[in-house]
Design a protein around this motif. Structure first.
Motif, short mmCIF file in Angstrom:
data_model
loop_
_atom_site.label_atom_id
_atom_site.label_comp_id
_atom_site.label_asym_id
_atom_site.label_seq_id
_atom_site.Cartn_x
_atom_site.Cartn_y
_atom_site.Cartn_z
N TRP A 44 0.74 -1.29 -0.05
CA TRP A 44 0.04 -0.13 0.08
C TRP A 44 0.87 1.32 0.10
O TRP A 44 0.54 2.29 -0.88
N LEU A 48 1.38 3.98 -2.94
CA LEU A 48 1.09 5.27 -2.86
C LEU A 48 2.47 6.15 -3.26
O LEU A 48 2.24 7.21 -3.79
N ALA A 49 3.78 5.71 -3.25
CA ALA A 49 4.83 6.29 -3.29
C ALA A 49 4.96 6.15 -4.90
O ALA A 49 5.88 6.97 -5.61
N PRO A 52 -0.75 7.32 -9.02
CA PRO A 52 -2.06 7.11 -8.90
C PRO A 52 -2.32 5.73 -9.59
O PRO A 52 -3.40 5.09 -9.16
N PHE A 55 -1.49 2.97 -7.11
CA PHE A 55 -2.55 3.27 -6.02
C PHE A 55 -3.90 2.62 -6.48
O PHE A 55 -4.54 1.95 -5.46
N HIS A 59 -5.82 -0.35 -4.34
CA HIS A 59 -7.20 -0.05 -3.93
C HIS A 59 -8.51 -0.98 -4.69
O HIS A 59 -9.40 -1.23 -4.13
N ALA A 123 -17.74 1.88 11.55
CA ALA A 123 -17.40 3.44 11.26
C ALA A 123 -16.87 3.72 10.02
O ALA A 123 -16.92 4.79 9.58
N ALA A 127 -18.00 6.38 7.64
CA ALA A 127 -17.08 7.25 7.09
C ALA A 127 -17.17 7.46 5.46
O ALA A 127 -16.87 8.68 4.84
N CYS B 46 -10.91 6.98 8.85
CA CYS B 46 -11.19 8.28 8.34
C CYS B 46 -11.00 8.39 6.90
O CYS B 46 -11.39 9.22 6.06
N LEU B 47 -10.03 7.78 6.18
CA LEU B 47 -9.53 7.67 4.96
C LEU B 47 -10.29 6.64 4.18
O LEU B 47 -10.08 6.39 2.98
N ASP B 51 -9.30 9.35 -1.92
CA ASP B 51 -8.64 8.93 -3.14
C ASP B 51 -7.31 9.02 -3.17
O ASP B 51 -6.66 9.58 -1.95
N TYR B 52 -6.56 9.03 -4.29
CA TYR B 52 -4.90 9.03 -4.19
C TYR B 52 -4.68 10.43 -3.45
O TYR B 52 -3.66 10.53 -2.82
N VAL B 55 -5.20 10.75 0.18
CA VAL B 55 -3.95 10.06 0.80
C VAL B 55 -2.97 10.41 0.76
O VAL B 55 -2.23 10.48 2.04
N SER B 56 -2.59 11.01 -0.46
CA SER B 56 -1.04 11.55 -0.42
C SER B 56 -0.93 12.75 0.51
O SER B 56 0.06 12.86 1.25
N TRP B 58 -2.54 13.54 3.11
CA TRP B 58 -2.57 13.22 4.50
C TRP B 58 -1.25 12.46 4.66
O TRP B 58 -0.74 12.97 5.92
N MET B 59 -0.65 11.72 3.89
CA MET B 59 0.93 11.04 4.35
C MET B 59 1.82 12.13 4.47
O MET B 59 2.69 12.08 4.89
N VAL B 122 6.70 10.21 -0.44
CA VAL B 122 5.39 10.78 -0.43
C VAL B 122 5.47 12.13 0.30
O VAL B 122 5.00 13.12 0.01
#
Lengths: 132, 124
Positions: A44, A48-49, A52, A55, A59, A123, A127, B46-47, B51-52, B55-56, B58-59, B122
């Motif tokens: 994950w 992310l790094a 898109p 990621f 996801h 939750a 959310a 919360c996330l 979307d990408y 999350v980016s 936030w990170m 990130v």
């Protein structure tokens, strides 16, 4: 070195089944499950790094039925390992080692871990707006 | 009669030369992981629909990046201590055991570095 003739401690089938024994085994099992889950955490973070597209792939998997099932299992494993881990830390301080206390905290760990898992998923869906 | 000196008995270092270090580090990382894993789970709730980009963003905040790095370090340290005992308990051939332990230690370290690099990439 000859290790063949050493005495062995009685194996697991000798003992009467008990909750405290079950929790100890489950602690190890959830620990192993969480190690596999740690691989997913790395995937994950790397996705992310990477951008898109990567990621979205991760996801996409996590949003599938299999992904959600695995995440649900890992949520409970984490809640169980967390609750029972705190139980172990109290034992390390010499608290709650008596039979009745250990039995009571065993029940508490089971109930708490299931309740926390359900609360987290409710939750999470709230959310995400999935439950209105 | 024991041939060991009093100081060696006090230090409690047997043939493994490890003493209580394994036990102590397992507890230390466990204590660290109590608040860190609760923070992580609440963050993931919360996330849930993020979307990408979200999350980016936030990170990339300093608080998140630091807490995530702490989580990664504590998790992989704790993980390799726990799995080490599992391997030592169930794998009895000395050669196989050693290969597994080396693989575990190096693999955990590599995964921890990869995760930390991802967080930093990130964040910066």
């Amino acid at each position: 070195m000859n290790t063949g003739n050493r005495p062995l401690s009685p194996h697991i089938q000798v003992y009467r089944w008990q909750w405290t024994m079950m929790l100890s085994i489950t602690h190890r099992a959830t620990g192993i499950a969480l190690a596999v889950g740690a691989l997913l955490l790395v995937c994950w973070l790397l996705a992310l790094a990477s951008g898109p597209a990567a990621f979205a792939d991760v996801h996409g998997f996590l949003g599938s039925w299999l992904g959600r099932l695995l995440l649900f299992g890992w949520t409970w494993s984490l809640m169980y390992h967390l609750a029972n881990g705190i139980r172990h830390l109290f034992w390390d301080m010499g608290v709650g080692l008596e039979l009745q206390a250990a039995q009571a905290s065993a029940y508490a760990v089971i109930v708490l871990s299931i309740a926390a898992t359900l609360a987290i998923w409710v939750a999470g869906y709230m959310a995400a707006g999935a439950l209105g | 009669m024991t041939m060991r000196t009093p100081i060696s008995r006090v230090r409690g270092l047997g043939s493994a030369k490890g003493g209580t270090h394994h036990w102590w580090m397992q507890r230390l990382t466990a204590i660290a992981l109590v608040p860190l894993s609760i923070w992580f789970v609440i963050s993931m709730i919360c996330l849930a629909s993020a979307d990408y980009a979200a999350v980016s963003a936030w990170m990339a905040t300093p608080l998140t990046a630091v807490l995530m790095l702490l989580l990664v370090v504590a998790t992989f340290y704790h993980m390799q201590l726990g799995l080490q005992v599992v391997i030592e308990d169930y794998i009895h051939g000395e050669g196989t055991k050693m290969v597994c332990l080396i693989g575990l230690k190096l693999g955990s370290f590599a995964l921890g570095v990869a995760a930390a690099f991802a967080v930093l990439k990130v964040a910066f």
